[in-house]
Design a protein around this motif. Structure first.
Motif, PDB file in Angstrom:
ATOM      1  N   ASP A  90       0.842  -1.269  -0.199  1.00 48.66           N
ATOM      2  CA  ASP A  90       0.057   0.189   0.012  1.00 48.66           C
ATOM      3  C   ASP A  90       0.806   1.352  -0.039  1.00 48.66           C
ATOM      4  OD1 ASP A  90      -2.744   1.243   0.419  1.00 48.66           O
ATOM      5  OD2 ASP A  90      -1.991   1.907   2.080  1.00 48.66           O
ATOM      6  N   LYS A  91       1.834   1.448   0.749  1.00 47.16           N
ATOM      7  CA  LYS A  91       2.798   2.537   0.827  1.00 47.16           C
ATOM      8  C   LYS A  91       3.633   2.805  -0.438  1.00 47.16           C
ATOM      9  CE  LYS A  91       6.910   4.109   3.252  1.00 47.16           C
ATOM     10  NZ  LYS A  91       8.023   3.912   4.309  1.00 47.16           N
ATOM     11  N   HIS A  92       3.752   1.699  -1.263  1.00 46.35           N
ATOM     12  CA  HIS A  92       4.421   1.595  -2.500  1.00 46.35           C
ATOM     13  C   HIS A  92       3.260   1.749  -3.555  1.00 46.35           C
ATOM     14  CE1 HIS A  92       7.703   0.739   0.264  1.00 46.35           C
ATOM     15  NE2 HIS A  92       8.697   1.503  -0.776  1.00 46.35           N
TER      16      HIS A  92
END
Length: 475
Positions: A90-92
């Motif tokens: 999700d962060k990337h």
């Protein structure tokens, strides 16, 4: 976390799944890197891909990205927990995909001189569809490269092409090419007819040849010769108009093979000599007199046989399923052809069928108070079903030995995926909601699914490769 370099990612993942079943572990998480050939691009360049994989007893999650030194470094500090991999994805901005569930297809929009095509499973140089989750997406061919057998039974390069034909409502510019296929098999399902273009709700498709006109000639060879003459007469005028419009393209720094919107073209046409436009209209009418027009209404189905020329008309929107081959012969077009410099009329007439195919009657193969299942078409390599569901009804799709493509045509659906292929033992692992015009890939690995129609009911199309037994549902 170690990034494993592998040559066959599916074999590596399958081995990990097998080990998990005997180890007593709850899950296994790992990353792998592999090199893959992008067969759909010029020169077929190779690309290095990194996959994050989380295997549990009932689900398989993955995230996929192009490999980079930065990504490898960041993964080296990641622990091997499912939650950590999901958060990292999700962060990337990588979709965290559940390969044990239906996969939502994100279409790619392909501009055409007559409107646009919307590809849900398109994989070629002009564009590639995607798979999406949590607002992020990954190219469909990348995902299929990871586990082709698990997802589509090994036929990753030959997946059925699902797309929407979305022509302009403009009578001058919205008609498609009048073209013929020698190999490509395709079926259209009409989903919308523009009320401004067709106030009575009856649109059309140019399909085959005018049989009354054909009867005026001593034989089919004479008919073909006369038609070829009419096409060439029109083509001469068409090319002169296109030559003058190309001057406008150059003056406005527009590439000669780029589509131009209808409003701009109309403005340019208004500056052309009126006698040239009148001549174009007259020659077009003579050419079209040799062809036949078939009425189309909402819900109609058109099975296009090979060697039958056809041209969907303006303002008639359809869902199309077809074999994933790009071949055609263009007999005529009432605009400039942007993808090639010539028409193929003479070559097409050597092989063409002069008959008019009838609209197929749908075969009803199952009917209850909750669901009506009809067979839309059966081709050599796939078939299409139409399933109409009553409001709030439940419908079961069994596990299958191949992939399937499902598209919602109207209404809405909720999908409940399960761990078991037996409805009596079903334990729901997740739910997904789908609206009209959404499409999903149902992987080979998918178990029993239950589908619940919304308050307005639902109509769905289901495409199935025909190497498996026909129609499995509500079992």
């Amino acid at each position: 976390m170690i990034v494993h370099a592998v040559s066959n990612p599916e074999s590596f993942i399958s081995t990990q799944i097998a080990h998990l079943k005997t180890s007593g572990e709850v899950s296994r998480c790992f990353a792998l890197e592999y090199v893959w050939r992008q067969y759909y691009l010029p020169s077929q360049p190779e690309i290095a891909l990194i996959a994050l994989v989380a295997v549990s007893n009932h689900e398989l999650h993955v995230a996929l990205s192009a490999a980079s030194t930065e990504l490898r470094d960041r993964l080296s500090h990641l622990d091997d927990q499912v939650e950590s991999l999901a958060a990292f994805a999700d962060k990337h901005e990588l979709p965290w995909l559940n390969l044990s569930a239906p996969l939502v297809l994100e279409p790619v929009y392909i501009p055409k001189p007559w409107g646009q095509e919307i590809w849900y499973t398109g994989i070629e140089v002009r564009g590639q569809s995607s798979v999406t989750a949590q607002g992020h997406k990954v190219p469909l061919p990348w995902l299929l490269s990871l586990m082709p057998d698990f997802l589509v039974g090994g036929s990753a390069e030959h997946i059925i092409l699902l797309k929407i034909l979305d022509p302009l409502a403009d009578e001058r510019y919205g008609d498609l090419y009048f073209e013929m296929h020698e190999q490509k098999q395709e079926v259209y399902v009409v989903t919308h007819i523009d009320s401004q273009a067709w106030p009575d709700g009856v649109g059309g498709i140019r399909l085959g040849f005018n049989q009354h006109k054909r009867s005026e000639f001593t034989d089919d060879a004479a008919f073909k010769d006369a038609y070829l003459t009419a096409v060439r007469d029109y083509e001469t005028v068409r090319r002169e108009i296109d030559r003058q419009l190309d001057q406008q393209r150059l003056a406005h720094d527009i590439a000669l093979d780029d589509p131009v919107d209808a409003a701009t073209l109309n403005a340019w046409l208004s500056e052309l000599p009126q006698n040239l436009l009148i001549l174009e209209s007259e020659k077009r009418a003579v050419m079209h007199a040799y062809t036949a027009m078939q009425d189309l209404q909402l819900g109609d189905v058109v099975k296009v046989p090979c060697f039958t020329p056809h041209a969907l008309q303006h303002g008639v929107r359809t869902v199309e399923f077809q074999t994933p081959v790009y071949e055609r012969k263009i007999l005529s077009f009432t605009q400039k052809v942007l993808t090639q410099t010539h028409w193929d009329t003479k070559e097409a007439l050597e092989k063409i069928s002069l008959a008019i195919p009838a609209l197929p009657a749908l075969e009803e193969i199952d009917s209850t108070a909750d669901a009506v299942v009809e067979r839309v078409v059966t081709f050599d390599d796939f078939e299409v079903l139409r399933i109409g569901l009553a409001a709030g009804s439940h419908y079961y799709l069994s596990a299958c030995s191949t992939y399937r493509l499902l598209m919602v045509i109207s209404g809405s659906l909720v999908c409940y995926a399960t761990e078991s292929s037996m409805p009596s033992q079903a334990k729901y692992t997740h739910t997904q909601h789908y609206l009209s015009s959404q499409a999903v890939l149902l992987p080979v690995s998918l178990q029993q699914t239950e589908w619940e129609a919304g308050d307005e009911g639902a109509i769905v199309l289901l495409a199935v490769p025909t190497e498996i037994s026909r129609y499995v549902g509500n079992e």
